[in-house]
Design an enzyme around this catalytic site. Structure first.
Site, PDB file in Angstrom:
ATOM      1  N   LEU A 126     121.779  -2.683 -52.147  1.00 14.66           N
ATOM      2  CA  LEU A 126     121.590  -3.245 -50.958  1.00 14.66           C
ATOM      3  C   LEU A 126     122.547  -2.233 -50.142  1.00 14.66           C
ATOM      4  CD1 LEU A 126     121.117  -6.850 -51.281  1.00 14.66           C
ATOM      5  CD2 LEU A 126     119.703  -5.353 -51.307  1.00 14.66           C
ATOM      6  N   HIS A 127     122.463  -0.865 -49.970  1.00 15.53           N
ATOM      7  CA  HIS A 127     123.284  -0.071 -49.510  1.00 15.53           C
ATOM      8  C   HIS A 127     123.620  -0.562 -47.952  1.00 15.53           C
ATOM      9  CE1 HIS A 127     122.719   2.974 -52.362  1.00 15.53           C
ATOM     10  NE2 HIS A 127     121.408   2.787 -52.302  1.00 15.53           N
ATOM     11  N   ASP A 128     122.729  -0.594 -46.864  1.00 17.28           N
ATOM     12  CA  ASP A 128     122.948  -1.000 -45.481  1.00 17.28           C
ATOM     13  C   ASP A 128     123.396  -2.091 -45.248  1.00 17.28           C
ATOM     14  OD1 ASP A 128     121.999   1.834 -45.203  1.00 17.28           O
ATOM     15  OD2 ASP A 128     119.906   0.822 -44.273  1.00 17.28           O
TER      16      ASP A 128
END
Length: 318
Positions: free
Chosen positions: A242-244
């Site tokens: 869940l990078h962002d």
């Protein structure tokens, strides 16, 4: 006490997850959402921002930013985010109208009008923010810091050394990183540790709401698509990164993260290394620190925070 923020994004599956967390926390006073191309074309990212924000019953101004990077041909991540940018998920047509202001105008005027400093949360290429700082350097003092999802100290996902968001527009990133504004960088070093497992995804889907089902569908598409890319590693086989989300989570709960203050430069001309964030961990340049580079996250609490946000927004939507 609320934290005033502007969110600059390119929705995008993981941008939608980041917006979910932001919408679920009233302590974030979201002044404005701006968009640019990245995960998909600008036409699709602006539609996704409008449609998702409408679906989530949020009344927030959304302004369209620049349509392409400063000097490079636009590259998008359709192979990871799908033809519409949100996998196989469709949201109802938006009820929110696009702002009459451009993103640059809206950011400038919002910052100048604010009595307190604003945090910029950026989860896409830095084209809009770079343009803002070039055109209106007087707003720098109104920006508390930039929480940025982008870059990497080690490795990349677009080239051996470059992360996607910086790779798309390294010239804009160079302007931002050299601006003197404090930056917190959630690069691949930390975002690869900020994942949900397939078992945890089952728990999200078991919430049972329409929104939870949409979240699960987007993330299942995301993990499947990631397996097809050249930079997929077997260690991520059952992990959905869940990078962002990290860029929003840091603003809400910085205690969940650890990092180091470093000097970071952007490579803009390298034949093989364009878009690389060159992190001087050993302080060999002798240059002053300009970025807090995150490298560790308390994953279990991070996942719990995201699950709670899905529950909160499921109740809000009804």
């Amino acid at each position: 006490m609320t934290i005033p923020v502007i969110i600059d994004c390119d929705p995008g599956i993981d941008d939608v997850m980041a917006l979910t967390l932001a919408f679920a926390h009233p302590e974030l006073d979201i002044k404005l959402i701006t968009t640019e191309p990245g995960n998909q074309t600008q036409a699709k990212t602006i539609h996704n921002a409008l449609a998702f924000t409408s679906y989530m019953k949020q009344d927030i101004e959304i302004a369209r930013g620049l349509d392409a990077p400063f000097f490079r041909k636009l590259e998008i991540a359709a192979e990871v985010h799908g033809d519409n940018g949100l996998g196989d998920v469709q949201f109802p047509e938006p009820t929110i109208q696009l702002s009459n202001r451009t993103a640059i105008e809206a950011m400038k005027e919002t910052l100048i009008a604010s009595e307190e400093q604003i945090v910029l949360i950026a989860t896409g290429p830095l084209t809009n923010i770079g343009a803002l700082l070039l055109a209106h350097p007087e707003v720098k003092s109104k920006i508390k810091y930039i929480s940025y999802m982008g870059g990497a100290a080690v490795g990349g996902n677009m080239s051996p050394t470059a992360e996607f968001n910086v790779y798309v527009d390294p010239h804009a990133a160079e302007i931002v990183f050299q601006s003197g504004i404090p930056i917190v960088m959630s690069g691949l070093d930390v975002t690869h540790k900020a994942y949900v497992t397939l078992e945890e995804l089952d728990r999200i889907e078991a919430i049972g709401s329409d929104f939870a089902h949409k979240v699960a569908a987007m993330l299942r598409f995301y993990v499947h698509a990631a397996k097809q890319t050249a930079f997929h590693s077997p260690e991520f086989e059952n992990r959905i990164r869940l990078h962002d989300l990290c860029a929003v989570s840091y603003v809400l709960t910085p205690e969940l993260f650890e990092g180091d203050d470093c000097y970071v430069a952007i490579e803009i001309e390298g034949k093989y290394t364009a878009g690389t964030t060159v992190v001087d961990y050993e302080q060999r340049t002798g240059l002053p620190h300009n970025v807090k580079v995150l490298h560790t996250v308390h994953r279990e609490k991070f996942v719990e925070q995201f699950m709670d946000a899905v529950k909160v927004m499921s109740r809000h939507i009804g």
